[in-house]
Design an enzyme around this catalytic site. Sequence first.
Site, PDB file in Angstrom:
ATOM      1  N   CYS A 123      13.526  10.027   8.194  1.00  0.00           N
ATOM      2  CA  CYS A 123      13.362   9.675   9.607  1.00  0.00           C
ATOM      3  C   CYS A 123      14.697   9.648  10.336  1.00  0.00           C
ATOM      4  O   CYS A 123      14.737   9.734  11.553  1.00  0.00           O
ATOM      5  CB  CYS A 123      12.617   8.361   9.742  1.00  0.00           C
ATOM      6  N   GLU A 178       9.457  15.860  15.627  1.00  0.00           N
ATOM      7  CA  GLU A 178       9.965  15.589  14.275  1.00  0.00           C
ATOM      8  C   GLU A 178       9.342  16.600  13.309  1.00  0.00           C
ATOM      9  O   GLU A 178       8.134  16.564  13.060  1.00  0.00           O
ATOM     10  CB  GLU A 178       9.600  14.166  13.842  1.00  0.00           C
ATOM     11  N   THR A 197       4.509   8.205  13.954  1.00  0.00           N
ATOM     12  CA  THR A 197       4.356   7.478  15.218  1.00  0.00           C
ATOM     13  C   THR A 197       2.869   7.400  15.585  1.00  0.00           C
ATOM     14  O   THR A 197       2.400   6.373  16.090  1.00  0.00           O
ATOM     15  CB  THR A 197       5.167   8.178  16.326  1.00  0.00           C
ATOM     16  N   GLU A 239       8.408   1.192  11.623  1.00  0.00           N
ATOM     17  CA  GLU A 239       9.513   2.140  11.462  1.00  0.00           C
ATOM     18  C   GLU A 239       8.887   3.520  11.542  1.00  0.00           C
ATOM     19  O   GLU A 239       8.171   3.929  10.623  1.00  0.00           O
ATOM     20  CB  GLU A 239      10.214   1.951  10.099  1.00  0.00           C
ATOM     21  N   LYS A 250       0.880  -1.182   0.000  1.00  0.00           N
ATOM     22  CA  LYS A 250       0.000   0.000   0.000  1.00  0.00           C
ATOM     23  C   LYS A 250       0.909   1.221   0.000  1.00  0.00           C
ATOM     24  O   LYS A 250       1.463   1.592   1.036  1.00  0.00           O
ATOM     25  CB  LYS A 250      -0.883  -0.028   1.248  1.00  0.00           C
TER      26      LYS A 250
HETATM   27  P1  NAD Z   1       1.270   8.614   7.838  1.00  0.00           P
HETATM   28  O1  NAD Z   1       1.750   7.843   8.986  1.00  0.00           O
HETATM   29  O2  NAD Z   1      -0.092   9.200   7.897  1.00  0.00           O
HETATM   30  O3  NAD Z   1       1.318   7.735   6.487  1.00  0.00           O
HETATM   31  C1  NAD Z   1       2.236   6.665   6.250  1.00  0.00           C
HETATM   32  C2  NAD Z   1       1.519   5.542   5.503  1.00  0.00           C
HETATM   33  O4  NAD Z   1       0.473   5.022   6.331  1.00  0.00           O
HETATM   34  C3  NAD Z   1       0.812   5.994   4.211  1.00  0.00           C
HETATM   35  O5  NAD Z   1       0.868   4.951   3.260  1.00  0.00           O
HETATM   36  C4  NAD Z   1      -0.615   6.192   4.661  1.00  0.00           C
HETATM   37  O6  NAD Z   1      -1.539   6.072   3.602  1.00  0.00           O
HETATM   38  C5  NAD Z   1      -0.783   5.064   5.648  1.00  0.00           C
HETATM   39  N1  NAD Z   1      -1.821   5.281   6.643  1.00  0.00           N
HETATM   40  C6  NAD Z   1      -2.264   6.468   7.154  1.00  0.00           C
HETATM   41  N2  NAD Z   1      -3.252   6.250   8.034  1.00  0.00           N
HETATM   42  C7  NAD Z   1      -3.448   4.913   8.097  1.00  0.00           C
HETATM   43  C8  NAD Z   1      -4.342   4.076   8.841  1.00  0.00           C
HETATM   44  N3  NAD Z   1      -5.231   4.571   9.708  1.00  0.00           N
HETATM   45  N4  NAD Z   1      -4.260   2.736   8.657  1.00  0.00           N
HETATM   46  C9  NAD Z   1      -3.358   2.205   7.816  1.00  0.00           C
HETATM   47  N5  NAD Z   1      -2.516   2.945   7.077  1.00  0.00           N
HETATM   48  C10 NAD Z   1      -2.547   4.296   7.217  1.00  0.00           C
HETATM   49  O7  NAD Z   1       2.305   9.734   7.563  1.00  0.00           O
HETATM   50  P2  NAD Z   1       2.052  11.092   6.745  1.00  0.00           P
HETATM   51  O8  NAD Z   1       0.771  11.763   7.102  1.00  0.00           O
HETATM   52  O9  NAD Z   1       2.229  10.762   5.327  1.00  0.00           O
HETATM   53  O10 NAD Z   1       3.210  11.983   7.331  1.00  0.00           O
HETATM   54  C11 NAD Z   1       3.016  12.647   8.584  1.00  0.00           C
HETATM   55  C12 NAD Z   1       4.277  12.644   9.392  1.00  0.00           C
HETATM   56  O11 NAD Z   1       4.730  11.296   9.615  1.00  0.00           O
HETATM   57  C13 NAD Z   1       5.456  13.294   8.728  1.00  0.00           C
HETATM   58  O12 NAD Z   1       5.437  14.656   8.847  1.00  0.00           O
HETATM   59  C14 NAD Z   1       6.586  12.641   9.464  1.00  0.00           C
HETATM   60  O13 NAD Z   1       6.822  13.259  10.691  1.00  0.00           O
HETATM   61  C15 NAD Z   1       6.122  11.253   9.697  1.00  0.00           C
HETATM   62  N6  NAD Z   1       6.643  10.307   8.677  1.00  0.00           N
HETATM   63  C16 NAD Z   1       7.697   9.542   9.032  1.00  0.00           C
HETATM   64  C17 NAD Z   1       8.223   8.657   8.118  1.00  0.00           C
HETATM   65  C18 NAD Z   1       9.366   7.813   8.468  1.00  0.00           C
HETATM   66  O14 NAD Z   1      10.086   7.364   7.577  1.00  0.00           O
HETATM   67  N7  NAD Z   1       9.582   7.501   9.719  1.00  0.00           N
HETATM   68  C19 NAD Z   1       7.676   8.557   6.858  1.00  0.00           C
HETATM   69  C20 NAD Z   1       6.574   9.344   6.514  1.00  0.00           C
HETATM   70  C21 NAD Z   1       6.069  10.205   7.463  1.00  0.00           C
END
Ligand code: NAD
Length: 443
Positions: free
Chosen positions: A253, A345, A199, A219, A144
Amino acid sequence: PSSGAPPSRPTTGSTAPPPAPRPPGATRRGPAPAPADRARLLRRFAADVDGHIEEQALLDVREAGHTIGNARWEAGNVRDLLDFAAGGVERLSGRQIPVAGGIDVTFLEPLGVIGVIAPWNFPLPIAAWGLAPALAAGNAVILKPAETTPLTALRLAELALEAGIPEHLFQVLPGRGAVAGDALVEHPGVAKIVFTGSTRVGKQIMAKCADRVKRVTLELGGKSPNIVFADADLEAAAAAAPMAFLDNTGQDCCARTRILVQRSAYDRFLELLAPGIESVVVGDPADEKTQMGPLISRAQLERVRSYVTDGLTTVRGAAPEGPGFWYPPTLVTDVDPTAPVATEEVFGPVAVVLPFEDEEDAVRLANATEYGLSGSLWTRDIGRALRVSRAVAAGNLSVNSHSSVRYSTPFGGYKQSGLGRELGPDALTAFTETKNVFISTEA
Ligand code: NAD
């Protein structure tokens, strides 16, 4: 999938017995290929990815705004991950354990269907961190991708088909996290979730997985320290510090966004560091000379802006004016260590610089965070390098460098940066269940 031709079936070599006849439809929904075939398929997939690096890199530039140099590295990393995983297929063996009254053997069995929920910041490599070892260990994968970056993942699925990876073993399911991602988390047929992202969402997923005792790897975020001791090569440390938090426009990250500097070297280090921030080339990510591109989205731009509040002392680089989600390289100095910009972050091109007194104070400051993903330390004292590496509560430390991710070494977080490890020598094992079988010799 673009390829109309059915995937050619690899052979197992002249010494292997002929494969058992499969019932109709078994090629679409059958079990994983035998180990040697699986390894060969993954190598073929890697070769196919290798032949499309430029295409995938250009897609990444257009879709995510990554610099072309980074985008090529990312596409190449997928090839390397597939090759590395292919090498593990035939080495993934159980054990024979001495016991009384019989023989005891363990089997490393595939889990089944793995749901990989990937983020937008490194769409291809992070997808492959889960995908490659999971397939190698005999599982099927549903990927996904993030809402903003589905294209490289969809193209990867086409390349997989062209390479002969059976359709039922790798699928891409684009969609919203709360819909498509959640469906994988909730589905009883998905045995494990590999999640990379925030997180906040990671915690929700872990709670839902707990309901079914579903396996999960997380992660999550980071607020990684870059600790500079006064005895370090200050010129080298200052030269490396800017890209350690500006790479991928800080959407990393592992970004070293807390620069901790021993007070006796603080002023000198800032003098050396400031020109490095001001001279970073920010602009068109397709231009080979560009070091930093735009942020991924307007939402991310607003989020970054919200952290750099009026009244903070900053050193700033240049960023283009006009359309695009541009934010300049930014260093925040003289800041309260408990301010949000110093503790949360930001996921943008922003770092704080904080002074520390001695080794003990450096470790205290480095660990004063809920995160524990990465960290760097700069010193010429080997004893100190080892002491501090052991004392910092983070999964990936580097000394006199900012390296943290290699496909051959383990990666993952302490504390709220995550759960479980990816990559490295044990990557395939994380996608297996150990079964123990005792065979009596006395019956
Ligand atoms: P997110 O956690 O919302 O999204 C990451 C993935 O999870 C995406 O594929 C998203 O579609 C999916 N997702 C979102 N909600 C979900 C749910 N309820 N159930 C299952 N899957 C779900 O992250 P974001 O909104 O794209 O970014 C927000 C913040 O997250 C960033 O500003 C950053 O701080 C952090 N982030 C960290 C990493 C990392 O590598 N650690 C990567 C992306 C974002």
